[in-house]
Write a protein that holds these residues in place. Sequence first.
Motif, PDB file in Angstrom:
ATOM      1  N   SER A  18      47.492  34.331  36.291  1.00 14.29           N
ATOM      2  CA  SER A  18      46.353  33.900  35.469  1.00 14.29           C
ATOM      3  C   SER A  18      45.151  33.521  36.338  1.00 14.29           C
ATOM      4  CB  SER A  18      46.760  32.732  34.570  1.00 14.29           C
ATOM      5  OG  SER A  18      46.994  31.574  35.329  1.00 14.29           O
ATOM      6  N   LEU A  19      45.402  32.922  37.512  1.00  7.89           N
ATOM      7  CA  LEU A  19      44.295  32.591  38.414  1.00  7.89           C
ATOM      8  C   LEU A  19      43.646  33.860  38.963  1.00  7.89           C
ATOM      9  CD1 LEU A  19      45.696  29.573  40.470  1.00  7.89           C
ATOM     10  CD2 LEU A  19      44.074  29.526  38.575  1.00  7.89           C
ATOM     11  N   ALA A  20      44.454  34.873  39.268  1.00  8.12           N
ATOM     12  CA  ALA A  20      43.918  36.133  39.772  1.00  8.12           C
ATOM     13  C   ALA A  20      43.049  36.811  38.723  1.00  8.12           C
ATOM     14  CB  ALA A  20      45.054  37.052  40.198  1.00  8.12           C
ATOM     15  N   GLN A  21      43.486  36.790  37.475  1.00  8.07           N
ATOM     16  CA  GLN A  21      42.695  37.408  36.406  1.00  8.07           C
ATOM     17  C   GLN A  21      41.380  36.668  36.209  1.00  8.07           C
ATOM     18  OE1 GLN A  21      45.457  37.396  33.148  1.00  8.07           O
ATOM     19  NE2 GLN A  21      46.365  39.358  33.741  1.00  8.07           N
ATOM     20  N   GLN A  22      41.433  35.342  36.287  1.00 11.88           N
ATOM     21  CA  GLN A  22      40.205  34.563  36.129  1.00 11.88           C
ATOM     22  C   GLN A  22      39.252  34.817  37.296  1.00 11.88           C
ATOM     23  OE1 GLN A  22      40.779  30.372  35.720  1.00 11.88           O
ATOM     24  NE2 GLN A  22      38.620  29.960  35.461  1.00 11.88           N
ATOM     25  N   LEU A  23      39.783  34.900  38.489  1.00  6.89           N
ATOM     26  CA  LEU A  23      38.955  35.172  39.661  1.00  6.89           C
ATOM     27  C   LEU A  23      38.334  36.564  39.570  1.00  6.89           C
ATOM     28  CD1 LEU A  23      37.951  34.047  42.317  1.00  6.89           C
ATOM     29  CD2 LEU A  23      39.984  34.962  43.406  1.00  6.89           C
ATOM     30  N   ARG A  24      39.103  37.560  39.086  1.00  4.80           N
ATOM     31  CA  ARG A  24      38.561  38.908  38.911  1.00  4.80           C
ATOM     32  C   ARG A  24      37.432  38.897  37.885  1.00  4.80           C
ATOM     33  NH1 ARG A  24      42.448  43.351  36.791  1.00  4.80           N
ATOM     34  NH2 ARG A  24      42.329  42.044  34.963  1.00  4.80           N
ATOM     35  N   ARG A  25      37.621  38.174  36.792  1.00  5.44           N
ATOM     36  CA  ARG A  25      36.572  38.088  35.774  1.00  5.44           C
ATOM     37  C   ARG A  25      35.287  37.508  36.365  1.00  5.44           C
ATOM     38  NH1 ARG A  25      39.312  34.887  32.401  1.00  5.44           N
ATOM     39  NH2 ARG A  25      41.113  36.216  32.246  1.00  5.44           N
ATOM     40  N   ASN A  26      35.436  36.445  37.174  1.00 11.23           N
ATOM     41  CA  ASN A  26      34.264  35.841  37.804  1.00 11.23           C
ATOM     42  C   ASN A  26      33.581  36.822  38.756  1.00 11.23           C
ATOM     43  OD1 ASN A  26      34.844  33.505  36.429  1.00 11.23           O
ATOM     44  ND2 ASN A  26      35.715  32.444  38.185  1.00 11.23           N
ATOM     45  N   GLN A  27      34.381  37.583  39.518  1.00 11.60           N
ATOM     46  CA  GLN A  27      33.817  38.574  40.440  1.00 11.60           C
ATOM     47  C   GLN A  27      33.082  39.670  39.671  1.00 11.60           C
ATOM     48  OE1 GLN A  27      34.002  38.277  43.885  1.00 11.60           O
ATOM     49  NE2 GLN A  27      34.941  36.311  43.421  1.00 11.60           N
ATOM     50  N   GLN A  28      33.663  40.115  38.559  1.00  7.04           N
ATOM     51  CA  GLN A  28      33.032  41.158  37.752  1.00  7.04           C
ATOM     52  C   GLN A  28      31.689  40.686  37.204  1.00  7.04           C
ATOM     53  OE1 GLN A  28      36.298  41.740  35.029  1.00  7.04           O
ATOM     54  NE2 GLN A  28      36.830  43.719  35.937  1.00  7.04           N
ATOM     55  N   GLN A  29      31.642  39.454  36.722  1.00  2.00           N
ATOM     56  CA  GLN A  29      30.392  38.924  36.180  1.00  2.00           C
ATOM     57  C   GLN A  29      29.333  38.782  37.263  1.00  2.00           C
ATOM     58  OE1 GLN A  29      31.650  35.306  34.335  1.00  2.00           O
ATOM     59  NE2 GLN A  29      32.475  36.327  32.525  1.00  2.00           N
ATOM     60  N   ARG A  30      29.752  38.368  38.446  1.00  3.38           N
ATOM     61  CA  ARG A  30      28.814  38.192  39.544  1.00  3.38           C
ATOM     62  C   ARG A  30      28.282  39.549  40.024  1.00  3.38           C
ATOM     63  NH1 ARG A  30      29.176  38.513  44.398  1.00  3.38           N
ATOM     64  NH2 ARG A  30      31.426  38.474  44.552  1.00  3.38           N
ATOM     65  N   ILE A  31      29.155  40.555  40.100  1.00  2.00           N
ATOM     66  CA  ILE A  31      28.713  41.891  40.498  1.00  2.00           C
ATOM     67  C   ILE A  31      27.773  42.459  39.438  1.00  2.00           C
ATOM     68  CG2 ILE A  31      29.474  44.260  40.904  1.00  2.00           C
ATOM     69  CD1 ILE A  31      32.019  43.071  42.162  1.00  2.00           C
ATOM     70  N   ALA A  32      28.065  42.209  38.166  1.00  2.00           N
ATOM     71  CA  ALA A  32      27.189  42.679  37.087  1.00  2.00           C
ATOM     72  C   ALA A  32      25.817  42.036  37.168  1.00  2.00           C
ATOM     73  CB  ALA A  32      27.823  42.397  35.730  1.00  2.00           C
ATOM     74  N   SER A  33      25.764  40.775  37.591  1.00  3.13           N
ATOM     75  CA  SER A  33      24.471  40.098  37.709  1.00  3.13           C
ATOM     76  C   SER A  33      23.770  40.420  39.021  1.00  3.13           C
ATOM     77  CB  SER A  33      24.642  38.587  37.563  1.00  3.13           C
ATOM     78  OG  SER A  33      25.326  38.065  38.682  1.00  3.13           O
ATOM     79  N   GLN A  34      24.431  41.246  39.887  1.00  6.63           N
ATOM     80  CA  GLN A  34      23.842  41.719  41.139  1.00  6.63           C
ATOM     81  C   GLN A  34      23.514  40.579  42.100  1.00  6.63           C
ATOM     82  OE1 GLN A  34      22.808  45.443  41.459  1.00  6.63           O
ATOM     83  NE2 GLN A  34      24.563  45.281  40.120  1.00  6.63           N
TER      84      GLN A  34
END
Length: 151
Positions: A29-45
Motif C-alpha cells: 500500500s505504501l508503494a502504491q501511494q508513493l507511485r501515485r505521488n510520483q505520477q502526480q508530480r511528473i504530471a505537474s512537470q
Amino acid sequence: MADLRDLEDFAGPLLQQLEPAGRAKLAKSLAQQLRRNQQQRIASQHNPDGTPFAPRRTHKLREKQGRVKGKARMFLKLRKSSFLKASGDARGVSVGFTGRVGRIARVHQYGLRDRIAPRGPVAQYEQRQLLGVSGTDLDALKDALLAHLSL
C-alpha cells in the motif's frame, strides 16, 4: 530532497513488531501511494524539490506549421502504471520504470547523453528528476504508516 533514513529510523522499530504478512501488505500500500505521488508530480512537470522541469528545446529547422495544441507536455505515457511499477514485500518498497522506458527515464533523471533516434545524432539531455521523494511524500508515508499501525 528528503532523506529516507529519517523515515527508516522512525518506522524501523514499529515495523519489527509486525508479522511478515502484515509488513508485506503495508509495503504494497505504501508503494502504491508513493507511485501515485510520483505520477502526480511528473504530471505537474516538477522535480521533487519543487522546481519545474527544464523546458524542451525548440527545434527551428522542422518546426510545425499551423496551430500548436497547447503546451507540449513531457512524459505523458511514461507516468502510466504500466511503465511506472510499484512493488512492496516484507523486505522493502520500490517504485521504478521497467523495460525500454527505464532507459529513457534514466537519461532524463541524470541528464545524460543519448541518441535522439536510432543511428541519429547524440544530444545532451537536461536533468529532470522523474523519481524522488519530497518532504510531502515522506509526511504522507508517515501518516499512512501510522494509520495502518493504529488499526
